[in-house]
Design an enzyme around this catalytic site. Sequence first.
Site, PDB file in Angstrom:
ATOM      1  N   ASP C 187      -3.370  -3.079   2.046  1.00 19.56           N
ATOM      2  CA  ASP C 187      -2.835  -4.171   1.259  1.00 19.56           C
ATOM      3  C   ASP C 187      -3.385  -5.469   1.846  1.00 19.56           C
ATOM      4  OD1 ASP C 187       0.208  -4.412  -0.294  1.00 19.56           O
ATOM      5  OD2 ASP C 187      -0.817  -6.193   0.479  1.00 19.56           O
ATOM      6  N   GLU C 230      -2.670  -6.050  -5.157  1.00 19.85           N
ATOM      7  CA  GLU C 230      -3.595  -6.179  -4.038  1.00 19.85           C
ATOM      8  C   GLU C 230      -3.542  -4.941  -3.144  1.00 19.85           C
ATOM      9  OE1 GLU C 230      -0.772  -7.767  -4.532  1.00 19.85           O
ATOM     10  OE2 GLU C 230       0.205  -8.362  -2.668  1.00 19.85           O
TER      11      GLU C 230
END
Lengths: 204, 121, 322
Positions: C187, C230
């Site tokens: 992430d 993301e």
Amino acid sequence: MTDLSFTEEQRDCLQELINVAMGLASDKLARFLNTFVHLQVPAIGLVNAAEIPEQFRGQYQGLNSSMISLGFFGDGGLRGETILLYQLENAGKIAALLGYDDDATSEAEMLTDISSILTTTFLNGLAEQLDNSFSYAAPRIISSRDNDFISKLEQTAFHWQLALKVDIRYELTDYSFDCNMILLIPGEAVLKLKAILDNVLAEF
Amino acid sequence: MALTALICDDSLLARNQMKKSLPAAFDAEIVTATNGLEALTVLRGQEIGVVFLDLTMPELDGVGVLEAIKAERMDVFVIVVSADIQPEMQKRVMDLGALAFIQKPVNTDKLSAVMRQYGLI
Amino acid sequence: MDIDWLSGPLLQQLNSGVILLNKQLQVVYINPYICRRADIQLESVQGKDLFSVFADAPKAWLSRKLNSVLSLQSPAFSSWEQRQYLFKLPHLRPVSSANQYMAQNCNMLPLTEPSSGEHFVCLLIEDATDAYVYQSQLQQSNLQLQQVNRLDGLTGVLNRNYWQQQLEVEVQRAGRYQHPLSLLFFDLDKFKRLNDEYGHQAGDIVLIEVAKLIGSLLRETDLFGRYGGEEFAIILPDTPLEGAIEVAKRICQRVAATPIEYQQQQLMTSVSVGVSQFSIATSADELIQQADLALYQAKRNGRNQVVTYYPELIDSLKKVKT
């Protein structure tokens, strides 16, 4: 409706003609491939073409199988299509059998090559018995291991009313592989075939 | 005394073809069998001079019949009539004591030639 | 009517190739269709070995096949679908078709000269270029379509749907063959702040560049997908835990060390990575869940680092929640 079924005499006659054709084919194959081909009495049955996919579903489903079709035409309205079914576990054996050491030969090409050899030698022998001669269309792969070939067979069988099912196991001394051959013959060609068989029977 | 000949083949067509192709000069009584087991029953039950034997048959095949004839030392001429004509098969049946090998389909010319060679006509 | 006169002009004008060979595979006759395309004179090749006239033809395979025609007296075939061409011949669509040589269907027929009984083999060659071109175009569009369905539009890595399908396949394979299999979840750290500060366009550029950078660190066989927002995930087939941690650390270091250029500014970013491995996890769902837990722990530990899943993580997570 026209009767397409065979009498016992006609069935026996066809069985014998096919045995002789098989004999001729095996002899040629044995000489060409340099190996002994074991002959079994082929099971011959006239079946409703629509039943064939179901029969093969049990036999081939879940296995890596391939199906190759080859059409043939003879004189006097005799015509049909042969379908060869293979299990693909031993593609390498077939390559060795054909004498291919050339790496450029694909599996698909090997299967069409062995199929045209197996079918045309057999059908040439059959044509000879029937005082006929056949011409052939190029073999086509109707299915490969990625496709659902039973459904393809269903679509193919749809076009034929009656199928002459000849189960042949090609068993060779050095290489053994399973292969089923089905002869599909459309209704009107079955009538021609029956007439031809009656002629043969009348001679004896 | 006329000879008795046995025609052994699972196919009616082949038996009829065989009967019809026998040369006219061959004076023999004809009996038939439709598989190897039947053939052995006939061979054990009566005197047979010559057998025309198919190879590819159900129940017991021609090779099995030849093996039994050899094992039981039966005094009979065997002429193999077969569709399976591969050199290896020809050698096998000749080694088992067959007199001659004829390729199917039979006809009078092929039969006469072989039968003349072995003094059957 | 006598039609003997027909064969000559027919062979001259036939829109298919005809090559006649004797038993030694020497050229007896080649019709103008082939002679013109191959730029050869019949007189100068007659009696020559086929493979000396067509040096590029697949000799081992083709001679075996032609010999089968002669010895079995049965026809043989070759289709462009299996072998695009036997002989290198130009085709008549030089402009509209990208491929260089004529795609060919070939029939190989046994022939016997009636008076002498001598055997020959005849090759009939048909131009299948049109079919070939059509098929190639179709395949090309199918491939494009397939890719569109598999890839993430922004970053070009696998989309979540396809990535998850592949994970199922790889888990089954690893189970069947007892192969190791590891999973990375990562992430982008503080991505929301980056978006707020520089705008969504900058966020997109960072996602694209980071995906590109990480992609360059992976093997062909690794499966790199965008899991959402993301968050990304990587399947590492045939990779034991130690190898996976190695890859994860390298990803961390490289992302943190590589500035991304956006409108003459150098943006710095970092990633947190969670690692899980098959065998501890026994299903695709468990693999994802465990990697996700490890990733969460990496964030809690202060970001820009790698955490490997361990069973106690579940308990520590519970403590946080209560």
